[in-house]
Write an enzyme that holds these catalytic residues in place. Structure first.
Site, short mmCIF file in Angstrom:
data_model
loop_
_atom_site.label_atom_id
_atom_site.label_comp_id
_atom_site.label_asym_id
_atom_site.label_seq_id
_atom_site.Cartn_x
_atom_site.Cartn_y
_atom_site.Cartn_z
N GLU A 97 0.86 -1.19 0.00
CA GLU A 97 0.00 0.00 0.00
C GLU A 97 0.89 1.23 0.00
O GLU A 97 1.82 1.34 0.81
CB GLU A 97 -0.91 -0.01 1.22
CG GLU A 97 -1.74 1.24 1.41
CD GLU A 97 -2.64 1.54 0.22
OE1 GLU A 97 -2.60 2.69 -0.25
OE2 GLU A 97 -3.37 0.63 -0.23
N ILE A 98 0.60 2.18 -0.90
CA ILE A 98 1.45 3.34 -1.06
C ILE A 98 1.12 4.47 -0.09
O ILE A 98 1.97 5.30 0.23
CB ILE A 98 1.39 3.84 -2.52
CG1 ILE A 98 2.53 4.81 -2.82
CG2 ILE A 98 0.04 4.49 -2.83
CD1 ILE A 98 2.63 5.19 -4.29
N ASN A 143 5.45 1.24 -3.55
CA ASN A 143 4.86 1.57 -4.84
C ASN A 143 5.07 0.36 -5.74
O ASN A 143 6.14 0.15 -6.30
CB ASN A 143 5.54 2.80 -5.44
CG ASN A 143 4.90 3.26 -6.72
OD1 ASN A 143 4.14 2.53 -7.35
ND2 ASN A 143 5.20 4.48 -7.13
N LEU A 163 -7.61 -5.61 -6.38
CA LEU A 163 -9.02 -5.48 -6.01
C LEU A 163 -9.43 -4.01 -6.00
O LEU A 163 -8.88 -3.21 -5.24
CB LEU A 163 -9.27 -6.10 -4.64
CG LEU A 163 -8.72 -7.53 -4.42
CD1 LEU A 163 -9.22 -8.09 -3.10
CD2 LEU A 163 -9.08 -8.45 -5.58
N ASP A 166 -7.53 1.92 -8.63
CA ASP A 166 -7.88 3.24 -9.11
C ASP A 166 -8.18 3.15 -10.62
O ASP A 166 -7.34 2.71 -11.40
CB ASP A 166 -6.71 4.20 -8.86
CG ASP A 166 -7.05 5.65 -9.16
OD1 ASP A 166 -8.03 5.91 -9.88
OD2 ASP A 166 -6.32 6.54 -8.66
N THR A 244 -13.17 -6.36 1.02
CA THR A 244 -12.55 -5.03 1.02
C THR A 244 -13.56 -3.93 1.33
O THR A 244 -14.77 -4.10 1.16
CB THR A 244 -11.90 -4.73 -0.34
OG1 THR A 244 -12.92 -4.65 -1.34
CG2 THR A 244 -10.91 -5.82 -0.72
N GLU A 245 -13.04 -2.78 1.74
CA GLU A 245 -13.90 -1.63 1.99
C GLU A 245 -14.64 -1.22 0.72
O GLU A 245 -15.83 -0.89 0.75
CB GLU A 245 -13.06 -0.45 2.49
CG GLU A 245 -12.45 -0.65 3.86
CD GLU A 245 -13.52 -0.63 4.95
OE1 GLU A 245 -14.45 0.18 4.86
OE2 GLU A 245 -13.42 -1.44 5.89
N GLU A 246 -13.93 -1.25 -0.41
CA GLU A 246 -14.55 -0.85 -1.67
C GLU A 246 -15.65 -1.83 -2.06
O GLU A 246 -16.72 -1.42 -2.54
CB GLU A 246 -13.49 -0.79 -2.77
CG GLU A 246 -12.45 0.31 -2.59
CD GLU A 246 -11.35 -0.09 -1.62
OE1 GLU A 246 -11.40 -1.24 -1.10
OE2 GLU A 246 -10.45 0.73 -1.37
#
Length: 277
Positions: A97-98, A143, A163, A166, A244-246
């Site tokens: 995770e960036i 990244n 998952l 963007d 996932t949250e999304e």
């Protein structure tokens, strides 16, 4: 890892039982929804996978020689890792995770879950190995578009997850999409033959983009959901859809989810032709 922000309410959160750790709250880790992968982020990364001391990520597996087999690229708040951890207790998983605050949240969440799991195991009289110990998951702030080969050796992964990435809707931003011909070569390098790439999104255009690029790449072959479930990967598919949250947000909004999975295949090399004969 960058220092996280703390709210005053956290300071007032006292534990009645010192062996129980409070789970972190997202409101104390506020962050933008996405980060620019082309920006010069302040990141530390290994020169090569062999330079990584995995015992700092998985202390319970120190000196075992085990390496991460599942990689969640853009893991967000760690929902997939947390869900899969007890289902595959002997498989090491790594999230990338960036975003600073989000990666710190996941790190704190894993630490708290480990403490609580150890406390529950000590208090339990149940015999047999504990599955929900969360010692098999970890996260790095990284990244993946630039440094994925720095973390994973050739053919070391069995599962690679993308998952709800963007979508980068504007055409001039498509180069920042996590699935591209150049990056697919790196993913094929890290995945072992037979390994699976899992992609899911609620944006049909992005789904078509990811699927078309994966189908065009010679080292990946499309595999349908029914085949994967028949192979025993149903729990993974379920987690991809819902953990996932999304994914949960899409469900609340009654939106569509588009799944596409691909298997890493071997391509036989052609024999060199002797042009002199």
């Amino acid at each position: 890892m960058a220092k996280r922000k703390r709210g005053t309410q956290q300071a007032d959160n006292k534990l009645n039982d010192a062996t129980v750790a409070p789970l972190p709250q997202k409101k104390h880790y506020r962050q933008r929804a996405h980060a620019n992968p082309f920006s010069d982020h302040s990141l530390e990364y290994p020169a090569a996978p062999r330079h990584i001391d995995w015992s700092t990520h998985y202390p319970a597996y120190a000196n075992t020689g085990k390496l991460p087999e599942f990689a969640d690229v853009g893991c967000g708040f760690g929902g997939l890792l947390i869900t899969l951890a007890p289902l595959f207790p002997d498989t090491l998983m790594l999230g990338l995770e960036i975003r600073v605050q989000v990666s710190q949240y996941v790190q704190d969440r894993i630490a708290a879950l480990r403490v609580n799991a150890a406390s529950e195991a000590a208090a339990s009289s149940t015999e047999g190995p504990q599955t929900a110990h969360y010692q098999n998951i970890s996260i790095v702030r990284a990244n993946a578009m630039k440094f994925l080969p720095n973390y994973f050796a050739k053919h070391s992964l069995s599962s690679l997850f993308f998952l709800f990435p963007d979508p980068h809707f504007k055409s001039r931003k498509h180069k920042a999409r996590i699935i591209s011909p150049t990056l697919l070569a790196e993913y094929a390098y890290a995945l072992q033959p037979g390994g699976i790439v899992y992609t899911i999104t609620d944006v049909k255009d992005l789904h078509d983009w990811m699927r078309s690029h994966l189908e065009a790449f010679p080292l990946f072959a499309y595999v349908d959901e029914e085949t994967l479930r028949a192979e025993g990967k149903g729990p993974i598919i379920d987690a991809v859809y819902t953990s996932t949250e999304e994914g949960k947000k899409v469900e609340r909004n009654k939106g569509d989810k588009w799944l596409a999975c691909f298997r890493r295949i071997e391509v036989e090399r052609r024999e060199k032709v002797d042009l002199l004969t």
